[in-house]
Write an enzyme that holds these catalytic residues in place. Sequence first.
Site, PDB file in Angstrom:
ATOM      1  N   CYS A  19      16.799  37.217  51.192  1.00  0.00           N
ATOM      2  CA  CYS A  19      16.384  38.476  51.789  1.00  0.00           C
ATOM      3  C   CYS A  19      15.611  39.280  50.762  1.00  0.00           C
ATOM      4  CB  CYS A  19      17.573  39.273  52.323  1.00  0.00           C
ATOM      5  SG  CYS A  19      18.584  40.045  51.062  1.00  0.00           S
ATOM      6  N   ASP A  20      15.258  40.482  51.122  1.00  0.00           N
ATOM      7  CA  ASP A  20      14.406  41.299  50.282  1.00  0.00           C
ATOM      8  C   ASP A  20      15.003  41.533  48.907  1.00  0.00           C
ATOM      9  OD1 ASP A  20      12.037  42.774  49.920  1.00  0.00           O
ATOM     10  OD2 ASP A  20      13.101  44.642  50.268  1.00  0.00           O
TER      11      ASP A  20
END
Length: 613
Positions: free
Chosen positions: A406-407
């Site tokens: 994810c980010d």
Amino acid sequence: MSENVNTNATPSAPAAKKKVGIKARVQKFGSSLSNMVMPNIGAFIAWGLITAIFMAGGWFPNAGLAKMIQPMVNYLLPLLIAFTGGNMIAGHRGGVVGAIATMGVIVGSTIPMFIGAMIMGPLGGWAIKKWDDAVSDKIKSGFEMLVNNFSAGIIGMLLAIVGYFAIGPVVSAASAAMAAGVGWIVKMKLLPLANVFIEPAKILFLNNAINQGILTPLGIQAAADAGKSILFLLEPDPGPGLGVLLAFAIFGKGTAKASAPSAIIIHFLGGIHEIYFPYVLMKPALFLAVIAGGVTGTATFSILNVGLRSTPSPGSIISLLLMSPKSVSNYIGLLIGVTLATLASFIVAAIILKRDKSGATEDLAAAQGKMSDMKNGGSAEAATSDAEPADVIASYKDVDHIIFACDAGMGSSAMGASLLRDKVKKAGIEMSVTNTAISNLKDESGLLVITQNELADRAAQKAPHALRLSVDNFLSSPKYDQVVVNLKARDQVSDEPAPVSEAPAAKTDDPSALPADLNLSVVDEIVFVHHDGHLGTATMATSLMKDRIKKANKNVAVKNLGIDELSDRNSLLVVSSAEAAKNLRNRYTQVQILVTDDLLSSPKYDKMVSELK
């Protein structure tokens, strides 16, 4: 159920690539800032706790231990950020050069140099990487260590000098200007207006970039002087999201209403704000609710002079209370602010949901898909696999570890990894399931990468040869069950095929005899599975079985589904032909299977129905 599984993710059209590319670059820049902070969030929390506990006026004042406070904020935290930034560009060597370079801006300034570290760290990594690329093939054998060590030292020294005379003063002036601007906004009571932009940006997954990349550095600088800062509360305030979820729990419909209570726990106590994003996107008007909550909360914090000593991570009410200064008025003001933010968001969301005349609230899964479309410019992952079940299973043959990317590599991806890890373990599969920031993703053999849809393109760039799966929501994706089924099936298909004949019954010559291994007392759903296009027969068989169940007064659902649409559970009985049973046994391990030559009027049905609960 179709899976967005790609092994060669290539944008389908130049226009789409350009549209996604712009958003991807903006998102990449924001995540680059946050990714320098997030891996070191434990150090920030440690600094906040040491400050809250041992400083004068803290929980347990101690002059000796309080001596750690200034060195940590002036040296440790900026150097950790710089090392992480350099490491992102050129590994450990880049991190070392980035940390050396940052010393120049640290000693050349009188304020905590977080912004300077975010500049000098990646700059140091970039400089040493360019040097290595230019000279690596020109170094004579035996001189590699000498050249590498001296080049790192010299480049680091030169960048430190540049930082001291050039970067440091510029960053100091810019920080002073930003601090003055924030101070003016606070003084003019305009800070709540920042939430007009912050709340919608959070829904586009820019929350980490805003909080860790912008607000946290400015907040720590302010907290170093005043002991606390309201900037730590602008983005992590759980009130706006909590209000929306409460409104769905009371006034929502269908899946959204049923899932809202569990989402409240994950959001408010767990601090995973991403859980409420799809709920907002079900009705774009709900942006007004979270904006109202954010503005109300920040206005309350500002009026009551509430602040935190350090950034709370995750953004749960527990973290907020832990990061609060030792002050009864601050605790009370914090709780009042979160409560009013929740109330404002709830009232607006409730009005919007109650005025909904469409007859039904949009399905949560559809809203999660809309969330991906909005963030990704309407572009899905490169393609959706329409492969046959056997081909999908075969694509998993080399998978030996799974990574959720994810980010920031925390929060929702950690939750997703935990969910799948538990499913894999219960299925008896030995498989590593971890999570990481997408910037740290590597193109490894045997890797299955699971990302949210909006990060699919970046995952394709970072790991082009890995098997990739995109999901709408890390916290509630039905694709996790399918991953487990495919992993289980790929191990089975390599062995001798399981016999498709039924287990021996008490009398093998009795056409109405049922397999001995069937446990019909736990069955709550019967499915006639259509296979190879034989939809008509399965549909007719479903209708006839519904009549049988109704006449027998049994409380069992009867459905007609495709082979990919089943849930792998023991309470599901699948009625199929022998041909379909082969694929069923490869793909599912828990469902019960009744094989019959005649789907419409099998002699086994009467006995089967009689044994149902």
